[in-house]
Write an enzyme that holds these catalytic residues in place. Sequence first.
Site, mmCIF file in Angstrom:
data_model
loop_
_atom_site.group_PDB
_atom_site.id
_atom_site.type_symbol
_atom_site.label_atom_id
_atom_site.label_comp_id
_atom_site.label_asym_id
_atom_site.label_seq_id
_atom_site.Cartn_x
_atom_site.Cartn_y
_atom_site.Cartn_z
ATOM 1 N N SER A 85 -10.104 78.092 4.380
ATOM 2 C CA SER A 85 -9.247 77.544 3.284
ATOM 3 C C SER A 85 -9.412 75.806 3.827
ATOM 4 O O SER A 85 -8.915 75.647 5.047
ATOM 5 C CB SER A 85 -8.038 77.752 2.949
ATOM 6 O OG SER A 85 -8.264 79.348 2.364
ATOM 7 N N SER A 98 -13.004 80.955 0.135
ATOM 8 C CA SER A 98 -12.126 79.810 0.668
ATOM 9 C C SER A 98 -11.287 79.285 -0.185
ATOM 10 O O SER A 98 -11.621 78.732 -1.457
ATOM 11 C CB SER A 98 -13.366 78.573 0.815
ATOM 12 O OG SER A 98 -12.607 77.719 1.857
ATOM 13 N N ASP A 122 -9.513 76.651 -1.188
ATOM 14 C CA ASP A 122 -9.345 75.229 -0.940
ATOM 15 C C ASP A 122 -8.294 74.712 -2.289
ATOM 16 O O ASP A 122 -8.488 75.038 -3.263
ATOM 17 C CB ASP A 122 -10.336 74.469 -0.923
ATOM 18 C CG ASP A 122 -11.555 75.087 0.091
ATOM 19 O OD1 ASP A 122 -11.278 75.279 1.245
ATOM 20 O OD2 ASP A 122 -12.657 75.768 -0.303
#
Length: 235
Positions: A115, A153, A155
Amino acid sequence: GVHSFNPVVGETNDSRLNDIRNRPVTRADVFEAIKSAKEGPVEEGNVGAGTGTVCFGFKGGIGTSSRVIPESRGGYTVGVLAQTNFGGILQINGVPVGQKLNQYYMRSDLQEEGSCAIVVATDAPLSARNLQRLAKRALLGIARTGGFMSNGSGDYVIAFTTYRKNRNDMDNRRPVDEVDQLPNDRMSPLFLAVVEATEEAIYNSLFKAETMTGFRGRKVEALPLEKVIPWLIEE
């Protein structure tokens, strides 16, 4: 004189190097971090929440960068702090660094997930809606480095403004007055600034990180700058 304190807590999975089930951070650590906060340059590399992160298969960490747009466009500043912990195919200013180092996503089982946590700060008078638009553009900076926001991930970006109509007015509870807010057609320079600053912050996190051996003896090497820098100069 503080009327409220609103903490925002985020997380990235650094379990490759960190024993995340151990919960080593104590109440005292939290208060010490708040107490020791200071102005000036931000430490980069293997520090704070970036201590155990991995980026593109290399040691990641904390990186920062900023841009100041021309005075003719407002002269505002955009600053970015990134905690890098994700995968992809690293490229720096267009140079396929990951491929040259033979370390990239889908080559064997190299890192894909993780991340990237990004904090964007600006002194531009932006509404909550335009802060959200600014935050979305920061994710383009990840793409410019070779990240692609994989399935695992998580993000995310948090953006805020420090703008005060009266610089001596320390009451930060007040939202930006509608009359002061930048209109949509003046946002593009800020969008470019946040993309560039995010891209550079990610590079800085890698350039400042150091090789680390962590949980269960796992070792993650730092980006080999002695190889990478000559490639960038050649290009």
